[in-house]
Design an enzyme around this catalytic site. Sequence first.
Site, mmCIF file in Angstrom:
data_model
loop_
_atom_site.group_PDB
_atom_site.id
_atom_site.type_symbol
_atom_site.label_atom_id
_atom_site.label_comp_id
_atom_site.label_asym_id
_atom_site.label_seq_id
_atom_site.Cartn_x
_atom_site.Cartn_y
_atom_site.Cartn_z
ATOM 1 N N CYS A 14 -20.702 60.450 -45.032
ATOM 2 C CA CYS A 14 -19.535 60.571 -45.908
ATOM 3 C C CYS A 14 -19.448 62.021 -46.385
ATOM 4 O O CYS A 14 -19.981 62.917 -45.740
ATOM 5 C CB CYS A 14 -19.575 59.564 -47.051
ATOM 6 S SG CYS A 14 -20.835 59.848 -48.322
ATOM 7 N N ARG A 20 -20.763 56.354 -50.643
ATOM 8 C CA ARG A 20 -20.508 55.473 -49.500
ATOM 9 C C ARG A 20 -21.632 55.460 -48.476
ATOM 10 O O ARG A 20 -22.102 54.387 -48.081
ATOM 11 C CB ARG A 20 -19.190 55.874 -48.814
ATOM 12 C CG ARG A 20 -17.980 55.633 -49.693
ATOM 13 C CD ARG A 20 -16.744 56.273 -49.120
ATOM 14 N NE ARG A 20 -16.802 57.724 -49.326
ATOM 15 C CZ ARG A 20 -15.846 58.566 -48.977
ATOM 16 N NH1 ARG A 20 -14.759 58.115 -48.366
ATOM 17 N NH2 ARG A 20 -15.961 59.858 -49.219
ATOM 18 N N ASP A 137 -12.995 57.077 -51.037
ATOM 19 C CA ASP A 137 -14.063 57.579 -51.892
ATOM 20 C C ASP A 137 -13.990 56.912 -53.263
ATOM 21 O O ASP A 137 -13.003 57.071 -53.983
ATOM 22 C CB ASP A 137 -13.936 59.096 -52.033
ATOM 23 C CG ASP A 137 -15.170 59.737 -52.631
ATOM 24 O OD1 ASP A 137 -16.027 59.018 -53.198
ATOM 25 O OD2 ASP A 137 -15.281 60.970 -52.537
#
Length: 190
Positions: A14, A20, A137
């Site tokens: 990420c 994440r 996000d």
Amino acid sequence: MTSMTSPYRIIAVCTGNICRSPMAELMLTEAFAAAGLAGDVVVDSAGTTAYEAGRPIDLRAARKLTANNLSSDHHTAREWRAEWFAERHLILALDVDHYGWLRASAPDSESLAKVRMLRSFDPALESKDPLEQGIEDPWYGGHADFDAVWDQVRASVPGIVEYVRSALAAASADDAPLQLQNSEQVRSIS
């Protein structure tokens, strides 16, 4: 070249490696252990930037993981390194910008074939365009956003486990190097 006696290596990627990708890393690690593949598969994570390098996981991500009996105490964010293209069998992008960045950075076609959107393994999204397979996000949001990440990753985990199980079985049956086996499978699926 990686042989079938080496572990199958997966990396989740990420932006900063604090939300994440570490969630995906820990969820996949648990899933491979539950599938009896803990000794055959290694999962890690990284960020496309150094913004958060050296920092622990986001507290909201840690809370979500802890609520599901996964410890993130040892996670430290780190930045992607180019040599990981050669050292990983499967590179999982968490969002479309990571996917684009990894594909643009891939040094060769074999590396490019390893890059997949994590949610391309979700049966509800596998036939969709990568632009529709991203995980937003959660850093800018609240707890509900981390719940959404959990759910999106969780929906993809069984497909990833089965994909890797198939790659391991094919490599074992053919006594072929995993690296080549995986690249051929990715080309046939993509």
